[in-house]
Scaffold this motif. Structure first.
Motif, PDB file in Angstrom:
ATOM      1  N   GLY A   1     -14.594 -15.406  22.290  1.00  0.00           N
ATOM      2  CA  GLY A   1     -15.132 -13.955  21.526  1.00  0.00           C
ATOM      3  C   GLY A   1     -14.337 -13.803  20.209  1.00  0.00           C
ATOM      4  N   ASN A   2     -14.962 -13.333  19.271  1.00  0.00           N
ATOM      5  CA  ASN A   2     -14.252 -13.278  17.907  1.00  0.00           C
ATOM      6  C   ASN A   2     -14.245 -11.703  17.719  1.00  0.00           C
ATOM      7  OD1 ASN A   2     -13.217 -12.828  15.376  1.00  0.00           O
ATOM      8  ND2 ASN A   2     -14.898 -13.899  14.279  1.00  0.00           N
ATOM      9  N   TRP A   3     -13.473 -10.909  18.026  1.00  0.00           N
ATOM     10  CA  TRP A   3     -13.551  -9.368  18.030  1.00  0.00           C
ATOM     11  C   TRP A   3     -13.382  -9.001  16.509  1.00  0.00           C
ATOM     12  CZ3 TRP A   3     -10.151  -6.945  22.515  1.00  0.00           C
ATOM     13  CH2 TRP A   3     -10.677  -7.452  23.443  1.00  0.00           C
TER      14      TRP A   3
ATOM     15  N   GLY B   1     -23.104 -18.151  15.790  1.00  0.00           N
ATOM     16  CA  GLY B   1     -24.292 -17.554  14.952  1.00  0.00           C
ATOM     17  C   GLY B   1     -25.060 -16.581  15.738  1.00  0.00           C
ATOM     18  N   SER B   2     -24.758 -15.621  15.990  1.00  0.00           N
ATOM     19  CA  SER B   2     -25.730 -14.823  16.805  1.00  0.00           C
ATOM     20  C   SER B   2     -26.030 -15.075  18.127  1.00  0.00           C
ATOM     21  CB  SER B   2     -26.984 -14.518  16.053  1.00  0.00           C
ATOM     22  OG  SER B   2     -26.824 -13.776  14.709  1.00  0.00           O
ATOM     23  N   VAL B   3     -25.113 -15.717  18.765  1.00  0.00           N
ATOM     24  CA  VAL B   3     -25.264 -16.130  20.253  1.00  0.00           C
ATOM     25  C   VAL B   3     -25.221 -14.691  21.000  1.00  0.00           C
ATOM     26  CG1 VAL B   3     -24.024 -17.281  22.180  1.00  0.00           C
ATOM     27  CG2 VAL B   3     -23.890 -18.390  19.890  1.00  0.00           C
TER      28      VAL B   3
ATOM     29  N   TRP C   1     -25.517 -18.106   7.252  1.00  0.00           N
ATOM     30  CA  TRP C   1     -26.516 -17.320   7.242  1.00  0.00           C
ATOM     31  C   TRP C   1     -27.126 -17.015   8.750  1.00  0.00           C
ATOM     32  CZ3 TRP C   1     -30.105 -19.994  10.302  1.00  0.00           C
ATOM     33  CH2 TRP C   1     -30.008 -21.357  10.524  1.00  0.00           C
ATOM     34  N   ALA C   2     -26.329 -17.369   9.880  1.00  0.00           N
ATOM     35  CA  ALA C   2     -26.529 -16.777  11.084  1.00  0.00           C
ATOM     36  C   ALA C   2     -25.435 -15.968  11.688  1.00  0.00           C
ATOM     37  CB  ALA C   2     -26.638 -17.973  11.998  1.00  0.00           C
ATOM     38  N   ILE C   3     -24.856 -15.697  10.776  1.00  0.00           N
ATOM     39  CA  ILE C   3     -23.274 -14.891  11.347  1.00  0.00           C
ATOM     40  C   ILE C   3     -23.612 -13.538  11.282  1.00  0.00           C
ATOM     41  CG2 ILE C   3     -20.776 -14.477  11.269  1.00  0.00           C
ATOM     42  CD1 ILE C   3     -20.410 -17.114  10.367  1.00  0.00           C
ATOM     43  N   GLY C   4     -23.710 -12.667  12.197  1.00  0.00           N
ATOM     44  CA  GLY C   4     -24.027 -11.361  12.356  1.00  0.00           C
ATOM     45  C   GLY C   4     -25.331 -10.860  11.773  1.00  0.00           C
TER      46      GLY C   4
HETATM   47  C1  PEP Z   1     -18.645 -15.026  14.404  1.00  0.00           C
HETATM   48  O1  PEP Z   1     -18.059 -14.112  13.755  1.00  0.00           O
HETATM   49  O2  PEP Z   1     -18.045 -16.105  14.379  1.00  0.00           O
HETATM   50  C2  PEP Z   1     -20.057 -15.007  14.610  1.00  0.00           C
HETATM   51  C3  PEP Z   1     -20.694 -15.867  15.069  1.00  0.00           C
HETATM   52  O3  PEP Z   1     -20.745 -13.544  14.826  1.00  0.00           O
HETATM   53  P1  PEP Z   1     -21.944 -13.223  15.456  1.00  0.00           P
HETATM   54  O4  PEP Z   1     -21.838 -13.749  16.823  1.00  0.00           O
HETATM   55  O5  PEP Z   1     -21.858 -11.679  15.327  1.00  0.00           O
HETATM   56  O6  PEP Z   1     -23.070 -13.905  14.457  1.00  0.00           O
END
Ligand code: PEP
Length: 249
Positions: A9-11, A212-214, A170-173
């Motif tokens: 987890g990346n908080w 990326g939005s897992v 483009w998939a992060i957050g």
């Molecule tokens: C992340 O911050 O590394 C990340 C993948 O965020 P999210 O899961 O919210 O896309």
């Protein structure tokens, strides 16, 4: 030997120390697993209370960043030795938010990766392309550049023990996940790149995450891919859903 999955987890910049302890307590029963390594990468100020909160569990604690210098006049920075002494095992390096907002380049990241190893920390090295780069067709060129530059002077044994996170920017957050095929294709490309720089055994050993939005709904399909060894999870790591991601099977 099969690679063990790792879900981290990346908080990010969330959770005060007291909120962090509360979250760690809430997640405790949900993230138990015999087959998956579980890591909480938490803000620096949360490290000590979270290390304490997860003592005796299967959860390891990671940092979200560190500086490469040993010690001294670097106001506001945290050293690898400080993290190690506080009970940290992993450190995220080169997250796209740090590359973008804090202008971290690959020369700096290479120094950080080497320092992390020297201190006995396991780097979770992030790489990934922007939407523009994907549309231009240079995804793999870009990621190979990042990997090659960030690993200059890093030994095969060290690479074999580290974690690389493929995170398309483009998939992060954004709620937009890469398709399973896109994620697998790049994770395989990263493994091929490691085989080229090092050897097949190193490539077979390094763990490569997708990030990326897992979420609880897509983790099982992503993690079932042959070159995806788990996930780096942002938003969903702050919710009970994180337990479902860890126990995706
Ligand atoms: C992340 O911050 O590394 C990340 C993948 O965020 P999210 O899961 O919210 O896309």
């Amino acid at each position: 030997m099969a690679r063990r999955k790792i879900v981290a987890g990346n908080w990010k910049m969330n959770m005060t120390p007291s909120e962090a302890v509360k979250l760690a307590e809430e997640l405790k029963p949900l993230v138990q697993s015999d087959s998956v390594d579980v890591v909480y990468c938490v803000p620096a100020i949360d490290i000590i209370p979270v290390v304490e909160a997860v003592k005796g569990t299967n959860v390891a604690v990671g940092a979200e960043n560190m500086y490469f210098e040993e010690k001294g006049a670097f106001t506001g920075e945290i050293s690898a030795a400080m993290l190690k002494d506080a009970g940290v095992q992993y450190v995220i390096l080169g997250h796209s938010e740090r590359r973008d907002y804090f202008k971290e380049d690959d020369a700096l990241l290479n120094k950080k990766v080497k320092k992390a190893f020297e201190a006995g920390l396991t780097p979770i090295l992030c790489c990934g392309e922007s939407l523009e780069q994907r549309e231009m067709g240079v995804t793999m060129d870009w990621i190979r550049f990042q990997i090659k530059s960030d690993l200059v002077g890093v030994s095969a044994d060290q690479v074999a023990s580290m974690v690389i996170a493929y995170e398309p920017i483009w998939a992060i957050g954004t709620g937009k996940t890469a398709t399973t095929e896109q994620a697998q294709e790049v994770c395989k490309g990263i493994r091929d790149c490691i085989a080229e720089i090092y050897d097949d055994a190193t490539a077979a050993s390094v763990r490569i995450q997708y990030g990326g939005s897992v979420n609880a709904g897509n983790a099982a399909e992503l993690f079932a891919q042959s070159d995806i060894d788990g996930g780096l999870v942002g938003g969903a790591s702050l919710k009970p859903d994180f337990g479902k991601i860890v126990n995706y099977q």
